[in-house]
Design an enzyme around this catalytic site. Structure first.
Site, mmCIF file in Angstrom:
data_model
loop_
_atom_site.group_PDB
_atom_site.id
_atom_site.type_symbol
_atom_site.label_atom_id
_atom_site.label_comp_id
_atom_site.label_asym_id
_atom_site.label_seq_id
_atom_site.Cartn_x
_atom_site.Cartn_y
_atom_site.Cartn_z
ATOM 1 N N ASP A 287 0.815 -1.226 0.000
ATOM 2 C CA ASP A 287 0.000 0.000 0.000
ATOM 3 C C ASP A 287 0.842 1.267 0.000
ATOM 4 O O ASP A 287 0.608 2.171 -0.800
ATOM 5 C CB ASP A 287 -0.939 0.013 1.215
ATOM 6 N N ARG B 246 2.949 5.283 17.119
ATOM 7 C CA ARG B 246 2.537 6.382 16.228
ATOM 8 C C ARG B 246 3.180 7.715 16.603
ATOM 9 O O ARG B 246 3.683 8.418 15.729
ATOM 10 C CB ARG B 246 1.011 6.503 16.180
ATOM 11 N N ASP C 270 -5.376 4.523 14.111
ATOM 12 C CA ASP C 270 -4.053 5.032 13.755
ATOM 13 C C ASP C 270 -4.101 6.333 12.964
ATOM 14 O O ASP C 270 -3.251 7.202 13.134
ATOM 15 C CB ASP C 270 -3.258 3.952 13.016
ATOM 16 N N SER D 137 -4.086 -7.951 8.448
ATOM 17 C CA SER D 137 -3.451 -6.649 8.574
ATOM 18 C C SER D 137 -2.584 -6.710 9.831
ATOM 19 O O SER D 137 -3.087 -6.978 10.925
ATOM 20 C CB SER D 137 -4.533 -5.583 8.698
#
Ligand code: ARG
Length: 401
Positions: free
Chosen positions: A14, A95, A124, A175
């Site tokens: 991606d 993050r 996220d 994922s």
């Protein structure tokens, strides 16, 4: 001058496609930034080269593994932070450190926008964008999957059409997000919450049903920070890695939960965090002997709130900072050793010692050497129960009227 966009780059399909996709949609130049938070896997140089091969004008690799361990994992450990009582915040704490490096790269390369590969359904995206708003309020945010209609099928077609140096055939139904603090796996057949995870889901942990011989480990802490394992000095990063290996071999730290996302969806996630869970268990047990009762009780509430804030993308918020100050103050005496046995999916503490312990043998013992004056207990109990006793008397009186 052509506009520049910094992209949080993982090396996967991606974000590799996102480089060219963003370029075509916006006309901007893309700078790929990969951040090492101890996720293992491919070398960062390989990832960097792939970004350039996919059309990035610059590719930047930040080694943040020690920074992540010291400034993100250690505070999580000090807080004993488990969101909803289970989840040690694996993705949530990565993050903010990634955001820090994205903003830094944006400054270095003169970018006006930061891009990330999140969908519009998860936590996220919130963590990235709230972080960027805080650290780089002048920067814009863009999420190609969410904002530029970059679906999985389109990504594969784009990669094949442009001949991008990335595998498009490998079908991974999950994922996955991972770093040194743990690993998160979702989607695919796991979305049926009655389905048990199959073996292939796991990578950091071995099956606990068939464990090797028990492994006894002693973890030493200084002011809440792990400093040695079995007497050998370690950095926090080394402590986490060593316990990922040893607790992982025993199947410690597997977590299967349905959690409440910030966006209002309940979602199923499988986590494995062997090092994190072994460390949190040991740390909590050391607090049990070194932190005073009322402080400890209040700290449990603070830790829970801390976990919610961090889960909800508020790492850089004033309240989180204030709670950090409280937690830090409680860690002053959290020094000493915890001995634990890792076996069959469990990390069980069986010994503790500390020079700053509040455990007083002469108060606790039932044997000779007892210094506790038992006659004090009667009066204490009288007064302790007084308020409820008075109220209960009133209840009886009212009921009889
Ligand atoms: N649900 C977790 C969180 O919001 C982990 C998300 C990580 N992503 C994944 N692809 N498993 O913190």
């Amino acid at each position: 001058m052509t506009e520049r966009i910094v992209l949080a780059y993982s090396g996967g399909l991606d974000t590799s496609v996102a480089i060219g996709w963003i370029g075509e949609a916006t006309g901007a130049e893309v700078i790929a930034v990969a951040v090492d938070v101890g996720q293992g896997g491919e070398s960062l140089e390989t990832i960097r080269q792939r970004a350039l091969g996919c059309g990035a004008v610059e590719a930047y690799v930040a080694d943040a593994s020690d920074e992540f361990a010291n400034e993100y994992c250690v505070p999580t450990l000090k807080a004993n932070a488990l969101y909803q009582g289970h989840y040690p915040l694996v993705s949530a704490i990565s993050r903010p450190v990634i955001v820090k490096h994205l903003v830094k790269a944006a400054r270095e390369f003169g970018a006006t926008t930061v891009a990330h590969g999140c969908t519009g359904k998860g936590n996220d995206q919130v963590r990235f964008e709230v972080g960027i708003q805080t650290l780089g309020p002048d920067l814009k945010c863009i999420a190609p999957v969410r904002d530029l209609a970059l679906t999985r099928d389109k990504a594969i077609a784009f990669a094949e059409e442009k001949g991008l140096p990335i595998e498009t055939t490998k079908k991974n139904p999950y994922s996955i997000d991972q770093n040194v603090w743990g690993r998160a796996v979702e989607t695919g057949y796991l979305e049926d919450i009655w389905n048990a995870p199959t073996k292939d889901i796991y990578d950091y942990t071995a099956t606990p049903e068939f464990p090797p011989a028990p492994d006894e480990v002693t973890i030493s802490f200084k002011a809440g920070v792990p400093v040695a394992i079995d007497g050998v000095k370690v950095t926090p990063l080394q402590a986490i890695k060593e316990l990922n290996r040893r607790a992982g071999a025993q199947g410690v730290g597997r977590i299967d939960v349905v959690e409440d996302r910030l966006v209002g969806i309940k979602s199923r996630e499988i986590y494995e965090a062997p090092g994190a869970m072994a460390l949190i268990t040991a740390h909590k047990h050391l607090e049990d002997i070194t932190v005073e009762r009322e402080q400890a009780r209040f700290k449990a509430t603070v830790g829970q709130r801390w976990a919610e804030l961090v889960y909800d993308g508020q790492w850089f918020s004033p309240l989180k900072r204030s709670l950090d100050a409280f937690i830090e103050d409680t860690q002053k005496y959290v020094s000493g050793d915890i001995r634990m046995t890792l076996h069959g999916g469990q990390a069980i503490v069986n010994g503790r010692r500390s020079d700053t312990s509040l455990y007083d043998f002469s108060l606790a013992t039932y044997d000779t050497g007892d210094t506790f004056d038992q006659s004090m207990a009667r009066g204490f109990i009288e007064l302790w129960g007084m308020s409820a006793k008075v109220a209960s008397g009133r209840d009886i009186r009212v009921a009889g009227q």
